[in-house]
Structure formats: structure tokens, C-alpha cells
Design an enzyme around this catalytic site. Structure first.
Site, PDB file in Angstrom:
ATOM      1  NE  ARG A 150      -6.068  28.617  13.785  1.00 33.91           N
ATOM      2  CZ  ARG A 150      -6.915  27.583  13.887  1.00 33.91           C
ATOM      3  NH1 ARG A 150      -7.410  27.251  15.058  1.00 33.91           N
ATOM      4  NH2 ARG A 150      -7.258  26.883  12.829  1.00 33.91           N
ATOM      5  NE  ARG A 169      -9.537  26.153  19.601  1.00 33.60           N
ATOM      6  CZ  ARG A 169      -9.792  25.575  18.424  1.00 33.60           C
ATOM      7  NH1 ARG A 169      -9.957  26.318  17.338  1.00 33.60           N
ATOM      8  NH2 ARG A 169      -9.891  24.271  18.315  1.00 33.60           N
ATOM      9  CE  LYS A 219     -14.320  24.200  16.622  1.00 32.38           C
ATOM     10  NZ  LYS A 219     -13.738  24.265  15.283  1.00 32.38           N
ATOM     11  CE  LYS A 260     -14.204  28.383  16.976  1.00 33.44           C
ATOM     12  NZ  LYS A 260     -14.597  28.185  15.570  1.00 33.44           N
ATOM     13  CB  CYS A 296     -12.618  28.031   5.047  1.00 33.06           C
ATOM     14  SG  CYS A 296     -12.918  26.575   4.029  1.00 33.06           S
ATOM     15  CB  CYS A 339      -8.363  22.172   5.761  1.00 29.26           C
ATOM     16  SG  CYS A 339      -9.557  21.620   7.006  1.00 29.26           S
ATOM     17  CB  CYS A 347     -15.881  20.479   5.198  1.00 28.70           C
ATOM     18  SG  CYS A 347     -15.478  21.099   6.845  1.00 28.70           S
ATOM     19  CB  CYS A 394     -13.655  27.736   9.130  1.00 29.18           C
ATOM     20  SG  CYS A 394     -13.272  26.221  10.023  1.00 29.18           S
TER      21      CYS A 394
HETATM   22 FE1  SF4 Z   1     -11.352  23.059   6.819  1.00 33.47          FE
HETATM   23 FE2  SF4 Z   1     -13.974  22.793   6.762  1.00 33.47          FE
HETATM   24 FE3  SF4 Z   1     -12.887  24.754   8.241  1.00 33.47          FE
HETATM   25 FE4  SF4 Z   1     -12.829  24.887   5.615  1.00 33.47          FE
HETATM   26  S1  SF4 Z   1     -14.690  24.903   6.900  1.00 33.47           S
HETATM   27  S2  SF4 Z   1     -11.092  25.267   6.975  1.00 33.47           S
HETATM   28  S3  SF4 Z   1     -12.608  22.775   4.988  1.00 33.47           S
HETATM   29  S4  SF4 Z   1     -12.669  22.556   8.582  1.00 33.47           S
END
Ligand code: SF4
Length: 609
Positions: free
Chosen positions: A99, A169, A232, A234, A453, A459, A498, A502
């Protein structure tokens, strides 16, 4: 704005935050996590990475996997291939995500083209992926390619250092490189912060760039200390007229106040963040809380001081509970402000009233204010790749190579090309057409604003799909919204694999959050103006029922929305209004207005854990 006026914060009117009917302080455990030991023993982020790059193993040791994150690198595996690898006796097959760290998402044309070429060489599907923090991610890089990858990034004066890890970050900011004073001033601040918050180590140069090894005992990590941050951290920047970066979702949000062409200072927010864990009520999404106004000269010291408070008081015993937002929530903002004030030599001034924050996506043609134009190109889920019908990678390469624009990545996972002459706009659109890419003005609002995401297959935390089902989920919503004559109404849809959030699902009109394979929780009622988190509307629905589940609510919205009212505002007024705050706990499930379809009124929706 006085504290507590923002709903969803400590001391507010009692709204449920996502996944939690009430906020539960966590008694800290006695022992720091193993990650704390690894950071302390890392010799300022060196670990044994130099040696590990020389061995034949496809992956890294547990300790080096933790440390390499600070260098912008995650060890992952392709989860689609996990079963086959296990069956063949190979075990897990390591690959890496790299990244970059791009303050305010800014790139030159040469830098863009270099990253495009690099992806062709080291990424399994040749894609570049734009993240919601204005970074590029390169997925599926093999260990043997890591050093070459970082060197190629460095050759064009870019870096991956602190793309991940327990440090500051990427600093996000309004992306548009326009002549407007506020944008220019915030971009300068984003770069200044990125430099000021960088760790004091030569490790990156030694490991990846063959730099001379220095005596690390001479390095002094004054800001972070040997343990770095608990997790982290941000920072996001905004202007009242452009909150592309969604500052209420950041650990630190700075809303710039520009007067007579100068950045007078910023309203400071602390303690926002989306991540949480299913069934852990001590974790929750949270909007940032107003701390006060700080003059420009003191903004960098402000962010550093907040990081120091987090460094000293963040939870190092449980990484799920290790974010700044829990310190702010559990202390209360008054105690946090007192701690801040006693650490700095300047006063926190009263919050400056501004107009409500406005979200901009910068898609399509926009004047820059200096006679030139920028064009925002919509990129589905931020994935720059060539598919059978849509060839983003080729189209963008053609545009950037031919026109040599400034490039900016947006927090909505799109890409801006800037500095164009007005005659070049039709040329950009002709290239988009030739490669099958939709022009932004031809997209339905729901598709135009959709974020997803990466989730599976890369991931490691994904509970289910996000990016790979985003097109299908969005198509279901498009069809429903058209049927209800809502297809020209602004509508934000965000999908994650999840609850870590993100793609910031809890801020959207509708957030779809992975629960288990093929199943999602549905959140409704977020406010993209930073004023409101969505709340849980249904649990663990199969993908095929997501849009259908919301049809009663959307029908009511279609029939009785006020002019200019979005779904989140409607939901807040009609469903979540006074007396209906417990609608989703089940305790007042029958309080749901007919047709609103809350959990208490939804056949098949499970009760809360
Ligand atoms: Fe991974 Fe969860 Fe972030 Fe999606 S929201 S990229 S599944 S950590």
C-alpha cells in the site's frame, strides 16, 4: 458547535451506534498484547526483515509480519485458493499487499504511469486498487518481488512507509487539485502532517533501498516511543464546502477555516472511526467529537499532541479496543480537552460555526478556477483493471500518457485528471467511450456513489464478499429504485465484507456489512454530512434479499419524502424520530411505522445478540 450536538456521540440523545444498543466501557486486561512486545523489540521497525528477504521461504515470520505492516506491506493469502493449497499439502501460500501512502491522493502523470507499469509486472491481475484513504494498493505481490516493488515506488519519489501499521496513516483531504485557496492550503497541510508524523527510523531505506545501515541507538523516536501507537491513527482534512474525506469518521478531523486567502486555522474533531466487531458491544462506530478551534500555526502540534495522548492512554491490552475513539468516549470530551490543554502552550478556542459540510465526488468535468478543467473518472470499487467489457487500466493509461495531467485519487475510490484544456474534455470522454467505461452523468446516483471494500479473496478479515458482489447488489438497488421512481434521488450505498468498515458503511443511507458467507447486516439512516450514524435494520440477510428487504421502507420514502430529502434524513425523521429510538432493540419493535420494515417488523430477521 457545542459538544453533544452531533448525534451518536458521547452524551448525545442516546442513539444506538452501529452494532451496540449502548456503549460498554471495557475493563482493560492486565497484560499488553504480543504485538506490543514485537514493536518494542523491533529495533525501530527493522525486525529481521533484511535477513528474511534473502531466504527462500514464501512468507515471513509472525514477528516480521507485524513489523512489515509499518513498511506498507501486509502478508495475505488468496483465500479462493486456500482449500486447494491445503489439499495439495502446500499449506497457506503467502502473498503480499503493498500500500502506497499518498497524502491527499496527489500524483504526477509520471508517477501514475510508473505505478501502472509496476502493476503489470508484480500484481497477479495487473490491477491497481484505489482505497478509501486515497492510496494505491498492489495485491498478490510475491515475496521475491517485494524489494523491487518498493524500489520502483521510490524511483518516482513515492513511498509505502506507514501505509499500514500502528502510526499515522495516509492523511486524507479534498482531492481536487483546483486553484481554490482552501484546497491548495489543505494539500500543503496534508504533506506537512505526513512529514511531521513519520517515524524516526532509517529502517525503510536500509531494508528496501540498500541504504547504509546506521547505528539505530542514535535514532530517537520522540513522537511515538518504542511501542509506537496502540493501533492505527487516521487524520482527515476538510473544508465546509468539500468534505470528500469524511472528517467525522477520522481519529482526528480538521475542518479548515479560510479567510482572505489564508488558512486561519481549523475546527478539530477527535475520536471518529468505523471499525467494530460483531457481537462485541464494547466496540462500535463513532463520529468525531468537536474539540475546539486551533490556529494554523498550531495545527501540526495539535495532531501530534492528540497522537501522544493516544500513545499514553490507548488500550494496549486488546487490539479490538485499542482505538482513540474509546479513550474519547470513555473519558468524555471534557477530560480529553483538559488533558490536551495541559500538554500545549496555546489555547483551544471555541468551535467556529460554519455552513453544513458538503460532500463532493468531483466526477465529470469541473472548472478548476484557473482556466483549466479537471475530469473525475468513475471507477467501480476503485479497481483499475481491464475486464472483458470495461478497460479502466488501458483507458487511464491512454488519457494520462496523452494529456500528462495532474492525477488525484479520491476517498470515493475514483480518479481525477486535472490541468486539462477545455478542448480535452471531449477527448477524455471519447477514450472512456472507446473502452466501455460509463460517463459519470449516465450513472444512477446509487451506482455513482457506491463504495465497496476489497474483502475476498485477499483480506484476511473478510467474513464474506464485498467488491465481487458489489455490482450485483447495486443492480438490485438500481432496479428497485427505478421501480419506485427514486432513480434520480441521491442515494449512498456502501458494502463491506466485515464490520471493520473500511468503506465507511455506517455513514451511508444504506450500509451492507458482511456477517457470514453470503449474509449481511443492513444499516440504514447514516448521514454523509457527518451528522449521523446509521443503525442496524436487519441482521444476517442473504445477499439476494438485501434490496427486497428495504422495499417497504423505500416505498414509504417514495410516497412521503420531503423535497430534497434523502433516505437517511427521511429515516431519521420518520423511523428514528422521537419515541422510536429503541425500534431496533426489539423492545419496541411494534413501534415501527407500517411499511418501514425495522428489525422488529421484519420476518426472518434475527434478534440482536
Ligand atoms: Fe477487509 Fe473488513 Fe476492511 Fe473489508 S471492511 S477490507 S473485509 S477488514
Amino acid at each position: 458547535m457545542p459538544d453533544g450536538d452531533r448525534e451518536g456521540n458521547a452524551g448525545s440523545a442516546g442513539l444506538r451506534s452501529p452494532g451496540s444498543s449502548e456503549r460498554v466501557p471495557l475493563a482493560r486486561k492486565a497484560k499488553p498484547t504480543s504485538v506490543e512486545r514485537i514493536k518494542q523489540a523491533s529495533d525501530h521497525l527493522r525486525g529481521t526483515l533484511r535477513e528474511a528477504l534473502l531466504d527462500e521461504a514464501p512468507g515471513l515470520s509472525e514477528d516480521d509480519r507485524r513489523i512489515v505492516k509499518f513498511h506498507g506491506i501486509y502478508q495475505q493469502e488468496n483465500r479462493d485458493e486456500r482449500a486447494a493449497h491445503r489439499a495439495s499439502g502446500e499449506g497457506r501460500k503467502a502473498e503480499f499487499m503493498v500500500r502506497l501512502k499518498l497524502p491527499a491522493g496527489q500524483l504526477t502523470a509520471a508517477q501514475y504511469l510508473a505505478m501502472d507499469a509496476l502493476a503489470d509486472e508484480v500484481v497477479y491481475d495487473r490491477s491497481l486498487r484505489i482505497t478509501t484513504r486515497q492510496n494505491f494498493q498492489l495485491h498478490g505481490v510475491l515475496k521475491g518481488e517485494l524489494k523491487r516493488t518498493i524500489q520502483r515506488v521510490d524511483e518516482v519519489l513515492l513511498s509505502t512507509l506507514c501505509g499500514c501499521g500502528d502510526v499515522e496513516r495516509n492523511v486524507v483531504a479534498p482531492p481536487a487539485p483546483i486553484a481554490h485557496d482552501g484546497h491548495r492550503l489543505l494539500h500543503a497541510l496534508a504533506f506537512e502532517l505526513a512529514e511531521a508524523m513519520a517515524p524516526a527510523t532509517n529502517a525503510y531505506r536500509e531494508i528496501w533501498l540498500d541504504g547504509e545501515r546506521i547505528d539505530s541507538t542514535r535514532e530517537h523516536e520522540a513522537l511515538y516511543g518504542e511501542g509506537y501507537l496502540p493501533r492505527k491513527f487516521k487524520t482527515g482534512l476538510a473544508l465546509p464546502e468539500d468534505d470528500s474525506a469524511e472528517v467525522y469518521d477520522q481519529d482526528v478531523g480538521l475542518i479548515g477555516i479560510v479567510e482572505r486567502g489564508e488558512l486561519r486555522g481549523a475546527n478539530v474533531l477527535v475520536g471518529g472511526g468505523s471499525g467494530m466487531t460483531h457481537r462485541k458491544r464494547e466496540t462500535y462506530a463513532r463520529l468525531g467529537t468537536p474539540l475546539g478551534f486551533v490556529e494554523r500555526a498550531n495545527l501540526v502540534e495539535t495532531v501530534k499532541t492528540i497522537a501522544r495522548i493516544y500513545r499514553d492512554f490507548g488500550d494496549r491490552t486488546d487490539r479490538r479496543h485499542a482505538r482513540l475513539k474509546y479513550v474519547v468516549e470513555e473519558w468524555g470530551i471534557d477530560a480529553f480537552r483538559a488533558e490536551f490543554q495541559q500538554r500545549v502552550a496555546f489555547p483551544l478556542e471555541p468551535w467556529v460555526e460554519t455552513a453544513p459540510l458538503v460532500r463532493r465526488d468531483w466526477l465529470g468535468a469541473n472548472p478548476q478556477g484557473d482556466g483549466r478543467w479537471l475530469y473525475g473518472i468513475w471507477i467501480e470499487s476503485g479497481r483499475i483493471v481491464d475486464g472483458p467489457q470495461r478497460r479502466w487500466k488501458t483507458a487511464l493509461r491512454e488519457i494520462v500518457a496523452a494529456m500528462q495531467p495532474t492525477v488525484a485519487l479520491t476517498p470515493q475510490q475514483n480518479l481525477i485528471v486535472a490541468g486539462l484544456a477545455v478542448e480535452q474534455i471531449p477527448e477524455v470522454e471519447a477514450i472512456l467511450d472507446r473502452h466501455g467505461l460509463p460517463r459519470p452523468d449516465r450513472l444512477d446516483p446509487v451506482r455513482r456513489s457506491m463504495l465497496a471494500c476489497p474483502a475476498l479473496p485477499t483480506c484476511g478479515l473478510a467474513l464474506t464478499e464485498a467488491e465481487r458482489v458489489a455490482d450485483a447488489i447495486t443492480a438490485d438497488f438500481e432496479a428497485l429504485l427505478r421501480r419506485l421512481a427514486l432513480d434520480d434521488v441521491p442515494f449512498s450505498l456502501r458494502i463491506t465484507g466485515c464490520p471493520n468498515g473500511c468503506a465507511r458503511p455506517y455513514d451511508a443511507d444504506v450500509g451492507i456489512v458482511g456477517r457470514k458467507p453470503g449474509h449481511y447486516d443492513v444499516y440504514v439512516g447514516g448521514g454523509l454530512g457527518g451528522n449521523r450514524l446509521g443503525e442496524l435494520h436487519a441482521e444476517s440477510l442473504p445477499q439476494s434479499r438485501l434490496a427486497a428487504h428495504l422495499e417497504p421502507l423505500l416505498r414509504g420514502f417514495s410516497e412521503s419524502r420531503r423535497p430534497e430529502e434523502g433516505l437517511g434524513d427521511y429515516y431519521d425523521r420518520v423511523v428514528r424520530g422521537p419515541g422510536r429510538r429503541d425500534i431496533l432493540s426489539g423492545a419496541k419493535g411494534d413501534a415501527a411505522e407500517p411499511g418501514t420494515g425495522g428489525v422488529g417488523a421484519t420476518p426472518g430477521a434475527g434478534g440482536r445478540a
